[in-house]
Every structure is written in C-alpha cells, then in structure tokens.
Design an enzyme around this catalytic site. Structure first.
Site, PDB file in Angstrom:
ATOM      1  N   HIS A 118       1.011  -1.604   0.288  1.00 38.39           N
ATOM      2  CA  HIS A 118      -0.256  -0.109   0.168  1.00 38.39           C
ATOM      3  C   HIS A 118       0.317   1.152   0.147  1.00 38.39           C
ATOM      4  CE1 HIS A 118      -3.047   2.321   2.457  1.00 38.39           C
ATOM      5  NE2 HIS A 118      -3.281   3.092   0.749  1.00 38.39           N
ATOM      6  N   HIS A 176      -4.110   0.602  -6.873  1.00 37.06           N
ATOM      7  CA  HIS A 176      -4.010   1.352  -5.452  1.00 37.06           C
ATOM      8  C   HIS A 176      -5.298   1.021  -4.722  1.00 37.06           C
ATOM      9  CE1 HIS A 176      -5.940   4.776  -2.502  1.00 37.06           C
ATOM     10  NE2 HIS A 176      -4.651   4.129  -1.619  1.00 37.06           N
ATOM     11  N   ASN A 195      -6.304  -0.455  -1.343  1.00 33.41           N
ATOM     12  CA  ASN A 195      -6.392   0.569  -0.107  1.00 33.41           C
ATOM     13  C   ASN A 195      -8.513   0.109  -0.051  1.00 33.41           C
ATOM     14  OD1 ASN A 195      -6.130   2.748   1.462  1.00 33.41           O
ATOM     15  ND2 ASN A 195      -8.102   3.355   0.041  1.00 33.41           N
ATOM     16  N   ILE A 207      -6.536   9.230  -1.162  1.00 34.44           N
ATOM     17  CA  ILE A 207      -6.581   8.357   0.168  1.00 34.44           C
ATOM     18  C   ILE A 207      -6.222   7.914   0.742  1.00 34.44           C
ATOM     19  CG2 ILE A 207      -8.348   6.673  -0.310  1.00 34.44           C
ATOM     20  CD1 ILE A 207      -8.780   9.860   2.916  1.00 34.44           C
TER      21      ILE A 207
END
Length: 887
Positions: free
Chosen positions: A542, A733, A737, A887
């Site tokens: 991540h 991502h 995530n 984010i």
C-alpha cells in the site's frame, strides 16, 4: 526604393511626434477602429471563499469593499496568433475586462458561482489562446473554467483552469491560463511559447524561494524523507533520513522548506501533531468538498482516538478483549472508549474547522463502527482455512502470493550474515494433506504456492522483538486444488538463532488441525502469518508501492510538462490529491510515534524496513502482466490476451486486473499515437525528455543508474510507462486500499500485532489454549486500544468521498479540444462499463469459489464504478477505482 506606404507611415509618425497622436487621428480612422472592435460574451465559473471561513472572517467582506472602490478581478485575453513587439514578442494582449457583479453574488457557503462577462475583441487579437487573471481582492478564489462563447471566425474557446488564484501581490508573475488546446512543444504557437516556458519556470521555483513555502506558493520541488523524526523528544523519536543514500534509498517527496530541527540539522522540523497547515502546492490540496468529508470521517473515526490521552492510555496496560463477543459490540456502539478520550477533550484540542465537521456529521456515536463485510453474513467463516487462503487471491493484499518452484523453499539472505535460512518444512509433514500428490508432482503441475514473509522480516526480528511486538518470520505453503481453491499445508514460524543471526534460524512448522489444543495452535499460526501479511500490506503493497512511488511522478510532471502537453493532460487526473494525502501521512501516520507505528508490528522500524525493500523496486515490474509473471502465477502464452495465461484461473484480483490493465493500455496507446504518429516526435519532444530524465535522476534519484528504466525513445516505451503510472495510481491502489475495512475492520481476521510468542507445552499459557482458546487468541493479537485506533484509521482510509472521480471519468467534458482524443476516452469508458458487467457475472458464477468465499463477500475492489453517480456512491462501498491515490 522604399515602399510608398512605408514612407507615408514614417511621415505620420513624425507628425504624431510633433503634433500629438490623439489630435492627428481622423474621425474616419476612429470609426474604422470601432468597427474592428467587438464584444464577445464569456462565462466564468469559480468558487469564492465563503463568509463563514473562520481562518479569515473579514476577507470576503473586504473583497466587497474592494469592488466598490474599483479593485476587483480582471481577465486579459492573450492572442494565440499575433505577437506583439511591445510585449517582448509574446502574444498580443487584449483590454482587461472586470468580472462584474462580484459583490452581488456573495455566498455563505463554498459553492460554485457563474459570472457572465463581456470581452472587448479586435482583429489584432484573433483567436485567444490564453489569458491573464489579476485578483486585486484580499482573499483567494478557486477558478474552475472560463468559456468564450462566440470568438469571431472560431466559435467557442474553453479554458479549464481548476486552480486557486491568490491576490496579485502574492505572486512575482502573472497568473496565466491556457485554452484547452494541446500542443507538443515545437507545435506551440509562437505567441504562446514564452508564456508556456515561463509558467514551467514559475512552477519549478528558484533559489530565492528559500524558507518555509507558503500556501500561495506554486513550487514543486523534491526533498528527502527527513521529516519523520522528532529528535528533540529523545532517542526513541530519532528516525533515519530516507533517500539520498545507498543504505536508505527512497522515492522523493515534495519540498516544504521548513527549517532544520534544532537538535539535528539533518532532520526537518515538524509541525504540531494536529496541524493541517502542511505545505503542498495549493492546487494539490483536497477540494473543499473532500476536505469536509475527510474531516467528518476523521472526527468520527480517527481523531477521537488520537487526541487527549493517547500517551496516558498507552502507558497503562490496555484493556483486553476477553471474548469475540466483546469485539462484536464495537459495531453495535456498546463498548466505551478507553478512559480519557472524551468528546469534551476533543473539543478542547481540535481547531474550529474540525469542530464544524463534528457538528456536521450524522449524529452517530463517535465510536459506533460499521459492521465489516467479512462478518456480515457469518461471524465465524473468517476462521476457515479456505477463507484464510482465499484472501491471498481476493483480499486486501492479493499481490504477494507466489508459485513455489523448488522445495524446500530457499532464502535470498546473505548466508555469510544470516547462515542457512532454507526452510525446515519437510515433504513428510505436508504430503499427507496434498490430495494424493507428492511435492515434486505438485510443483511440476504448478500447484504449489507460498506466501513468503521470511526474508523481509528476519533481518529485523532481533530489533522488533525488543519492543512490545513478538513477531516471527513466516512461510505459508498452499496447494491449488481441483476446484480452484487454495488449501494451506503448513506454516513455518522462524526466529533468529539464540547464539546469533549467523547461526541460521530456529523454526517450528505447524500443520492444519481443527480440534483441541492443536486446533487452537493452528489458528494462532495463521494469526502470526496474517500479522506479517498485514504489516507487509500496509508498509509495502500500500504505502511504498502506490503512495510513495507515485509522488515523484506528480512533482516531475508539474515541473517539466506544460498544461498544454498531451502527456500532462493524460496523467494529471491520476495525481489528484496524492501530494496532500502523503503530506498528511507524514504528519500523523508514518512519523515517529505516529498511528502506523502504534498499530503495525514493525513499530519504529516500519519506514526503515520499507526503505530496504525499495532497493528491490523495479519500475517495469510494476505493470500487472510483469508482476504476475515475476511471481510465477502466470506464464507467457501468445494465444491469450496480454500474452499470458493465469495458472490460478480463479484469481479474482488477477482476472479483473488484467481486463482493467488491457483497457488502460489500449486507451493510452490510442491517445499517444494520435500525438506521436512517429517515434522521432517522442525523441525530439524537449519537455517529455526533460520529464523522463528528471524523474529518473531526481524523483527516483537513488535508482538513476538502474539499467531497466525505459529509454523513452519509442511509442511502445511511452505507452508502457504511462500505462504503469495510471495502473499504479488507480487500479493497484484501489485493490490494496478500499477493501481494508471490509476485511480488516474486524481485526481478528487481519491482526496487525502479535504480543506474545506461541505458548510452549508445559506452560500456563499452553494450558489456556485448551481451557479458554478464545481468550488465548485475543491475548496474542492486537490489544483493545490498538484495535480501536487501527479500525478507526482504516475506516477513514476505506471511504470514498462525495467528489470521487473514477477511472474513465473526468471532472469536465472539455478537458481537451481534440476530437480524436475525446473519442478514444469515450471508448475507454465504454470498455470499463463492459468490464463492470463481466465482474458482476463472475461474482454470480457459483463455480468460481474464490469470487465470494465462505464469508459471502463478492470481489468488487476492481469494479471500476465508471457508471456511478458519484454523489450516491460514497462511503464504505467496497468498490470503485478512483483515478488517483487520493486517500
């Protein structure tokens, strides 16, 4: 002999000098000029600073006063076709036109406002290609778009701005915006070329931009990760500088210009913990909508734990969970937070802007966590071996499993330092569970797989285990069954040899069991493996492989590629909010004593470990096909799409991912070949070549001498490079995530810390495995306070905000004026919507057991959501691929 007209013009100039030009103009000449001038209509869309903004409550009202005395906002058109010798051969400037009726359009809240304008136009301007905007107010505003409706002999001209414009005195240069035309550097109209070049110079900053950068500065520059430590607090808060050395290489971050720490000049000084005034270029910050959403989520989920009493809670023995039912109460709002964390203290500690968001939130109790998807249908299915294995293919970290090609598993650690680290797993202990196959047969049939967290952790175990964590290096072996599922065969847990690392490792091997103490021991072995996978996921899969590696691309693109450049227009949506979220992470998550160190087992060694693993980062291997081939879960097959065949056919991340990858690659190729029909255009593109050089030599400067970097000489290299950037920023991502809360919101499924080693026979702890197995399990994994903190964090990170822009979407339809590019983008969006339908079909296919699993959780993390109404698809949706690492 001179031309008669030239002689006449010379005579007129002499007469004007003697008599005065204003008196020499004839009535006919004035009338002719009037005929040449026309009024063209325009629309300006912007967002003003709202009057309730408490950081500067009088600014908006003062803007109203400034308007009354003639100090307003004006726009001055720039010709794209006519150069002006009196303007340094830049494009000829039109007359400045004020934005009218500004004061009458006062807004209490931050929202878009549209103004009608009229511009004075004449033949000498021709088609405007840019404009200068001057803000003579006291406060800034967000300029979204400007549209000229009826330019003579041309029609509409669109300017997509999306930029904050501060008062003119804050800048040393004019703020210039360009129309949505696209030009390679050598194709730029001569009238616009100086403006293009000057804008890039402004964004790079200069040596005079020393000291702390301010919010109105638009400087993109590189810095090392030297802002994580707080040495003034003592040795426990020292952290090494990451980047700029062979020992600790790292991608670069954005420069802030803050002064050095007084105790250690190599470390940059830090802001107060809860300060949000972290410099990133203003246009890289969250939108006001997203910032409001982020604060609301954080106020309800994360900041409740961070403020007022974190240290006091950690200094005490945290309250334990005694049974799994206690954890389930978290999602019903029945469990109190640790003593000292109260709403009253929260109000005392947070800024007013955050308190507004607490008041704005939905009225839920601050610690009422949503029910995680992994336990919605069945509260215990997560404990099954099938689900444990399935999540390696369809969970939150589906990017680590590899095919085992030799037995026993070998280590790549230096034997001179670490001795023989070959696995101690034997054929005898696993073949009894291999469905009649031998190890050699299974390897030959591509049926043996491994989740290997041995080499990454072994060098750090001696230090990590001096903290509150008690960690093993782990290897998990699995076999691929005929129904497409994976079955765990053994878990090896290893520690450094008591006599020293060079004496190899001491290892214990555990095999599946269902009942009695052996069953509890097996559940604990899976928990130790899950702890390692959780830590590796957060730090590497991540943070490092998406957030950290993308930021240098954001900086290099803004420094070297003009907004007029086709590759800028291609990549820019995939950088949205990345610098901002990374800056926030450095402030409160990955810093010394930050949330990540509190909740993930490597603790103070977390970022140092990620630096060591970055040594093995290879840019071309970030492509999905290359990654799957490297991990051995696919083989080359020219008859298959993408030229490869999956060896685990029901691998949800890979199956969905390859379709997304292919769609991105086709879109990028179609787009790039429109602007670069021949390779010589790529080789001669000065901005593109400067971008790629700077990215390698500065942005990823510790990797500058690696031979694997694409040379950026061909359309294939450009397509591959841009496809990787877009894939990493968007789909990769999203995959690692947005499933965090679904799977790890129930922490027993994805514990992040183990606090004691496996109990030894003959001890009281071992006896407890039989008398109270649930309590023994909960005493081993993450404690109550860390659970609350960790769940709060991933709830924030897993939410989609209401201004999300998904893959295949843009924030405006007029992002380019080129019809072929728009058509290619439309085809891209259509293809993504078709992929959505196929994902739904696969999730409903009962033959594909890994799509849903025992927990009845369909795999939707790579469901594009291109067809979504963004205002409705918010929160913990568990689906959607945003354009960027936002984010």
């Amino acid at each position: 002999m001179g031309h008669p007209l030239c002689s006449s013009e010379a005579l007129n100039k002499i007469l004007e000098t003697v008599c005065g030009s204003s008196k020499s103009k004839s009535v006919e000449e004035k009338n002719l000029n009037e005929k040449k001038r026309k009024k063209i209509k325009g629309r300006v869309v912007l967002m003003k600073k709202n009057v309730l903004d408490t950081t500067d409550p009088g600014a908006t009202l003062l803007d109203w006063v400034y308007e009354l005395v003639g100090k307003g906002v004006s726009i001055q058109l720039i010709s794209s076709v006519h150069c002006d010798p009196e303007n340094g051969l830049k494009g000829k400037l039109g007359k400045a036109s004020p934005i009218e009726k500004w004061a009458s359009r006062l807004r209490v809240t931050a929202s878009e406002v549209e103004f009608n304008m009229s511009f004075e136009w004449e033949d000498s301007i021709g088609v405007p290609g840019a404009f200068i905007i001057k803000n003579n107010h006291r406060s800034q505003f967000y300029l979204k778009t400007v549209t000229l409706e009826d330019v003579p002999n041309h029609g509409k001209v669109h300017f997509v701005c999306n930029s904050w414009v501060y008062p003119a005195h804050r800048y040393k240069y004019d703020r210039v915006f360009f129309a949505n035309k696209t030009y390679l550097p050598h194709q730029t109209p001569e009238a616009l070329r100086p403006y293009r070049e000057e804008e890039l110079i402004n964004l790079r900053g200069s040596k005079s931009d020393s000291g702390t950068l301010k919010e109105w500065d638009r400087v993109y520059e590189y810095a090392y990760y030297n802002d994580l430590g707080s040495p003034e607090k003592g040795p426990d808060y020292d952290r090494p500088v990451l980047g700029g050395s062979k020992e600790y290489p790292y991608p670069r971050r954005g420069k802030t210009g803050r002064p050095p720490n007084k105790k250690d000049p190599k470390t940059e000084s830090r802001l107060p913990l809860l300060s949000l005034d972290i410099y990133v270029p203003r246009d890289e910050r969250f939108s006001l909508v997203k910032f409001s959403d982020f604060l609301a989520y954080a106020a309800k989920s994360l900041l409740q734990i961070l403020v007022a009493g974190v240290t006091s809670v950690l200094d005490k023995t945290p309250t334990e969970f005694d049974k799994f039912e206690d954890i389930l109460k978290l999602y019903n709002g029945e469990t109190d937070l640790p003593q000292g964390v109260t709403l009253a203290k929260l109000r005392d500690c947070v800024p007013w802007e955050m308190l507004k968001e607490i008041i704005r939130s939905d009225g839920e109790r601050l610690h009422n966590f949503p029910m995680p998807d992994v336990i919605k249908a069945d509260e215990s299915a997560w404990r099954t071996d099938e689900e444990f294995a399935r999540e390696m293919l369809a969970g939150v970290n589906p990017v680590s499993i590899t095919r085992l090609k030799e037995f026993p598993p070998k280590s790549n650690l230096d034997p001179e330092v670490y001795g023989n680290q070959t696995s101690s797993i034997t054929r005898e202990c696993i073949e009894k569970n291999m469905n009649g196959l031998t190890v050699d047969e299974a390897i030959e049939c591509n049926k043996m797989y491994i989740l290997d967290h041995h080499d990454a952790l072994m060098p750090y175990l001696g230090r990590i285990n001096t903290t509150g964590s008690k960690i093993y290096a782990s290897r998990t072996l699995l076999i691929l069954q005929d129904d497409g599922t994976l079955k765990p065969l053994a878990i090896e847990l290893s520690l450094p040899h008591p006599q020293g690392e060079k004496h190899s490792a001491t290892s214990h091997v555990f095999t599946p069991a269902e009942k009695g103490i052996e069953g509890t021991v097996w559940q604990l072995a899976k928990a130790y493996a899950a702890v390692n996978d959780s830590g590796y996921h957060q730090l590497i899969s991540h943070w490092l492989n998406t957030h950290a590696v993308i930021e240098p691309f954001v900086i290099a693109t803004n420094r070297q590629l003009s907004v007029l450049h086709p590759i800028y227009k291609l990549l820019h949506p995939h950088y949205r909010d990345t610098m901002n979220i990374n800056a926030l992470a450095r402030q409160i998550l990955i810093n010394a004593g930050g949330v990540l160190e509190m909740t993930v087992f490597p603790a103070k060694f977390s970022m140092e470990m990620s630096s060591i693993i970055y040594k093995d980062w290879v840019f071309p291997e970030q492509s999905l096909p290359a990654d799957l081939l490297k991990r051995g879960v696919a083989v080359e097959d020219s008859s298959q799409p993408n030229g490869l065949r999956l060896l685990i056919e029901d691998y949800p991340y890979a199956v969905d991912g390859l379709e997304i990858w292919s769609a991105i690659e086709t879109w990028v190729h179609d787009y790039c070949c429109f602007y670069y029909p021949t390779d010589d255009l790529i080789q001669g593109d000065s901005e593109l070549q400067s971008w790629w050089t700077e990215l390698r030599e500065k942005g990823h400067g510790d990797k500058k001498d690696e031979p694997w970097w694409p040379k950026m000489q061909t359309l294939g290299e450009l397509t591959q490079t841009c496809t990787i950037i877009i894939w990493v920023a968007s789909a990769l991502h999203a995959a690692v995530n947005f499933g965090q809360y679904s799977y790890a919101g129930y922490l027993p499924n994805r514990p992040t810390v183990s606090r004691r080693f496996m109990p030894e026979p003959g001890t009281q702890e071992y006896t407890e495995l039989g008398t109270n197995p649930d309590l023994a399990f909960l005493k081993t994994i993450t404690a109550q306070f860390q659970t609350l903190l960790g769940v709060s964090l991933i709830e924030v990170l897993s939410r989609h905000t209401s201004d999300e822009i998904y893959l295949g979407q843009r924030d405006t339809l007029e992002w380019t004026s080129d019809g072929q590019a728009l058509e290619a983008f439309q085809r891209f969006g259509t293809k993504l919507k078709e992929i959505e339908k196929r994902i739904e079909e696969r999730n409903n296919d009962e033959r594909l057991k890994n799509r849903v699993g025992p927990v009845k959780l369909p795999y939707t993390l790579l469901y594009p959501n291109t067809s979504a109404d963004n205002r409705k698809e918010t929160g913990l949706t568990g689906k959607g691929i945003p354009n960027s690492v936002s984010i």
